[in-house]
Each structure stands twice: as C-alpha cells, then as structure tokens.
Design a protein around this motif. Sequence first.
Motif, PDB file in Angstrom:
ATOM      1  N   PHE A 111     -11.169  -3.636  -4.203  1.00 11.72           N
ATOM      2  CA  PHE A 111     -10.074  -3.353  -3.292  1.00 11.72           C
ATOM      3  C   PHE A 111     -10.137  -1.902  -2.819  1.00 11.72           C
ATOM      4  O   PHE A 111     -10.424  -0.987  -3.590  1.00 11.72           O
ATOM      5  N   SER A 112      -9.847  -1.704  -1.544  1.00 11.25           N
ATOM      6  CA  SER A 112      -9.711  -0.341  -1.027  1.00 11.25           C
ATOM      7  C   SER A 112      -8.343   0.201  -1.421  1.00 11.25           C
ATOM      8  O   SER A 112      -7.483  -0.522  -1.921  1.00 11.25           O
ATOM      9  N   LYS A 113      -8.134   1.508  -1.193  1.00  6.83           N
ATOM     10  CA  LYS A 113      -6.839   2.104  -1.534  1.00  6.83           C
ATOM     11  C   LYS A 113      -5.715   1.445  -0.760  1.00  6.83           C
ATOM     12  O   LYS A 113      -4.627   1.199  -1.293  1.00  6.83           O
ATOM     13  N   LYS A 114      -5.970   1.165   0.513  1.00  3.41           N
ATOM     14  CA  LYS A 114      -4.952   0.512   1.336  1.00  3.41           C
ATOM     15  C   LYS A 114      -4.638  -0.877   0.808  1.00  3.41           C
ATOM     16  O   LYS A 114      -3.486  -1.296   0.753  1.00  3.41           O
ATOM     17  N   GLU A 115      -5.689  -1.590   0.398  1.00  6.39           N
ATOM     18  CA  GLU A 115      -5.482  -2.938  -0.125  1.00  6.39           C
ATOM     19  C   GLU A 115      -4.737  -2.913  -1.454  1.00  6.39           C
ATOM     20  O   GLU A 115      -3.932  -3.796  -1.744  1.00  6.39           O
ATOM     21  N   ILE A 116      -5.009  -1.883  -2.274  1.00  2.00           N
ATOM     22  CA  ILE A 116      -4.311  -1.761  -3.555  1.00  2.00           C
ATOM     23  C   ILE A 116      -2.823  -1.559  -3.317  1.00  2.00           C
ATOM     24  O   ILE A 116      -1.974  -2.152  -3.995  1.00  2.00           O
ATOM     25  N   ILE A 117      -2.485  -0.713  -2.333  1.00  2.00           N
ATOM     26  CA  ILE A 117      -1.073  -0.496  -2.008  1.00  2.00           C
ATOM     27  C   ILE A 117      -0.436  -1.792  -1.513  1.00  2.00           C
ATOM     28  O   ILE A 117       0.646  -2.182  -1.957  1.00  2.00           O
ATOM     29  N   GLY A 118      -1.132  -2.477  -0.588  1.00  2.00           N
ATOM     30  CA  GLY A 118      -0.603  -3.733  -0.077  1.00  2.00           C
ATOM     31  C   GLY A 118      -0.479  -4.782  -1.164  1.00  2.00           C
ATOM     32  O   GLY A 118       0.497  -5.533  -1.218  1.00  2.00           O
ATOM     33  N   PHE A 119      -1.473  -4.833  -2.056  1.00  2.00           N
ATOM     34  CA  PHE A 119      -1.456  -5.798  -3.154  1.00  2.00           C
ATOM     35  C   PHE A 119      -0.285  -5.515  -4.092  1.00  2.00           C
ATOM     36  O   PHE A 119       0.414  -6.432  -4.542  1.00  2.00           O
ATOM     37  N   THR A 120      -0.051  -4.238  -4.380  1.00  2.00           N
ATOM     38  CA  THR A 120       1.046  -3.859  -5.282  1.00  2.00           C
ATOM     39  C   THR A 120       2.397  -4.172  -4.661  1.00  2.00           C
ATOM     40  O   THR A 120       3.281  -4.752  -5.312  1.00  2.00           O
ATOM     41  N   VAL A 121       2.573  -3.782  -3.388  1.00  2.00           N
ATOM     42  CA  VAL A 121       3.842  -4.067  -2.702  1.00  2.00           C
ATOM     43  C   VAL A 121       4.068  -5.576  -2.617  1.00  2.00           C
ATOM     44  O   VAL A 121       5.165  -6.065  -2.860  1.00  2.00           O
ATOM     45  N   GLY A 122       3.008  -6.326  -2.287  1.00  2.00           N
ATOM     46  CA  GLY A 122       3.141  -7.779  -2.203  1.00  2.00           C
ATOM     47  C   GLY A 122       3.477  -8.406  -3.539  1.00  2.00           C
ATOM     48  O   GLY A 122       4.256  -9.356  -3.607  1.00  2.00           O
ATOM     49  N   SER A 123       2.889  -7.877  -4.617  1.00  2.00           N
ATOM     50  CA  SER A 123       3.170  -8.416  -5.953  1.00  2.00           C
ATOM     51  C   SER A 123       4.619  -8.192  -6.342  1.00  2.00           C
ATOM     52  O   SER A 123       5.295  -9.098  -6.842  1.00  2.00           O
TER      53      SER A 123
END
Length: 305
Positions: A182-194
């Motif tokens: 995961f990229s940094k942006k994807e990690i943020i999106g993944f965390t917010v989505g979770s």
Amino acid sequence: MDSQLWQGSLGGNFSDCPNGSQWVWDVFNECAQDIRDFTSIVLGLVSIFCFAGSSFPQYYQACKTGNMDQALSIYFLLGWLGGDSLNLIGSFLANQLPLQVYTAIYYVLADLVMLSLYLYYKVRNQSRGFSAPINAAFAFVFLGTVSATSLLGRASSTVETVTFKGRTLLSATVDAAGCEPFSKKEIIGFTVGSISSLLYLFSRVPQIYTNFKRKSTEGVSYCLFALVMLGNSLYGISVLLKNPDPRQTEGNYIIHHLPWLIGSLGVLSLDVIISFQFLAYRKRRPCTSDEREALLGKQDEPLDS
C-alpha cells in the motif's frame, strides 16, 4: 451508509482502459469493458439511491408517531453520522470527484437532519409546555445546518480536482501493480475506510438493544433498514463483480476492498437481526369491546358433561 465513490489511482486516462466504454469513462471515470463491469456500475448506482433515500421513511415515521427519541438509539445515530463524516473527510483527503464529495455531503446532511429530529422530539416530549419555543429553535438550527452544509459544498467545488482512474463504485483506491504494498495515500484511505466501516457496524448494536429493551419497534421505520439492506447487498455484489485491474490478482483486489466489504456485509447481517425484531415485536391489533365480551362469554360457558 457505505458511500465510498469512484476512487482510483492518480494519472489514469482512457488509454489505461482498452476496449472500454468511452461514455462510461467520461461520465463516471470508470473502466467498463464487459458485462461484469457494466453490471457492477449499475448496481453501484442503484445502491447509492437506496442509501440516499433510506432516511425519508424515518423522517415520516418520526413526524407520525412523535416518539423518535424512544424508538431510536442516540448511539445508533451518532455511529451512523460518524461513519458518513469519515467518508466525507476521506473524500476531501483523496481529492475525489465532485459527485463523490456532493454525495458524501448529502449523507452527512441527512444524518444531521435525523439527529436534529431526535433531539427535537427528545426536548419536546420532556417539556411539552414549551412546544412553541422548541419548534422555533429547531427551525433555526435546521436552517443553519442546511446553510452551513451548502456553503461547504460550494467551497468543495472550488478545490482543484484531479482526474482519477476509477476502480469501482463505492470502493477503495487500488494501486496499479497487483502485489505492491500500500502507498501512503492508500494506507490513509484504508484506515479511514476501516474506522468508517466499524462505526457503521457497531452503530447497529445499540439499536438492537433498544428494540430488545422496549420489546417494540414502534416509531422505527422498517423501510429505513430495508433500503440500507438492499443498498449494502447491491454494493457487495457490485464490488465482487468488478474485474480487477489487468496486473492485479483477485485476492489482492479483495484485500484492497476488505474494510468496505466487511462493513457492508457485517451491517447487513445485523440489519437482518433487526428485521427479525420487527417480526417478533410487530404490533398486534387490540381486541374490540365486542370481541372481548365474546371471548369472556366463551370462558364463562359451562363445560359439557
């Protein structure tokens, strides 16, 4: 209301979608190459309308019964608002398409109206002698909420948007390579989505307890949960139907969408429990005076020897 929309990787263009539909790309920024992709997009759109319209039956039910403060759990409403608020924050962080931002704003506004109705009936039912001032205060707060949200919408339209390579309706971002981390942006999106999905999920538990404690679902609109159940079902199917990117495996595609799939299917399972509560606690028609007298008369009749 799972409401992630049209999220994708930066820098995408129609050349990344061989044999895709040009008009689908222009309108939805989605790559639709076969019947699976088209079906996914249609189901995703229908699920959005289900989520968007789910609140209106509860508005009507609240005005009809006037006991919304007793029927709904405040933690259910706050959890729902928290999930939609995180979705809105995520759409700003990821510079999503204007339609996504407007839809996320609409969901938050609908939640605020629902919460305002709850607080209105809570205060009114506890202070019945002050209904006129309460009505005026509620109207003032409601108009202020609508004005603030509309200003937020206009402000978001001035933000510079970036063209995205869409993944699927109501889905998370996906990297171009199938197995890259995961990229940094994807990690943020993944965390917010979770976190958003967990808020949606755990918001149902207080409502289930409230129904169980009251042994009633009076004042709660079943259409609210029915439309959300339909929306979550269509959402899950739309995600599973969508073809992964050419260099992405099915497993990696599922992993990138896992928080939203767990949130939607988990919420769906809890809404099924609430549906059973509607069946178990459905309001029975009271006996009329004639029926009651006839029943008592049969009980008084002597038994045949």
